[in-house]
Design a protein around this motif. Structure first.
Motif, short mmCIF file in Angstrom:
data_model
loop_
_atom_site.label_atom_id
_atom_site.label_comp_id
_atom_site.label_asym_id
_atom_site.label_seq_id
_atom_site.Cartn_x
_atom_site.Cartn_y
_atom_site.Cartn_z
N GLY A 166 7.19 2.85 -5.13
CA GLY A 166 6.80 1.47 -5.38
C GLY A 166 6.96 0.58 -4.16
N ALA A 167 8.03 0.80 -3.43
CA ALA A 167 8.26 0.01 -2.22
C ALA A 167 7.16 0.27 -1.19
CB ALA A 167 9.63 0.34 -1.63
N LEU A 168 6.76 1.52 -1.06
CA LEU A 168 5.70 1.85 -0.11
C LEU A 168 4.35 1.29 -0.54
CD1 LEU A 168 6.85 5.48 0.61
CD2 LEU A 168 6.77 3.62 2.28
N VAL A 169 4.09 1.30 -1.84
CA VAL A 169 2.84 0.72 -2.35
C VAL A 169 2.81 -0.78 -2.06
CG1 VAL A 169 1.56 0.15 -4.47
CG2 VAL A 169 2.41 2.47 -4.09
N ARG A 170 3.91 -1.45 -2.29
CA ARG A 170 3.96 -2.89 -2.02
C ARG A 170 3.81 -3.19 -0.53
NH1 ARG A 170 5.42 -1.65 -6.30
NH2 ARG A 170 6.26 -2.53 -8.16
#
Length: 73
Positions: free
Chosen positions: A47-51
């Motif tokens: 999720g952090a990488l997607v954001r």
């Protein structure tokens, strides 16, 4: 509607992170500490990488960051 399209990948990665945190809590309650920490780190990193990819500086940068997120899943 506010004119924004829904971000399915962002929503799914958030839902996945919630499930990972719940699994982490279960593992910790059952005294599994090593695997639970690794699961928490890698499961929430998606999720952090997607954001991070949402704020990419270029299309190529976006693709690169999403490829990294895909490797984590």
């Amino acid at each position: 509607m506010n004119g924004k399209r829904p971000n399915i990948i962002k929503d799914k990665s958030f839902t996945f992170a919630i499930r990972v945190v719940k699994c982490y809590k279960f593992l910790v309650e059952n005294k599994e500490f090593v695997m639970s920490k690794q699961l928490l780190r890698s499961g929430t990193a998606v999720g952090a990488l997607v954001r991070e990819a949402e704020h990419a500086e270029s299309t190529a940068d976006f693709i690169h960051k999403m490829a990294i997120a895909q490797k984590r899943s």
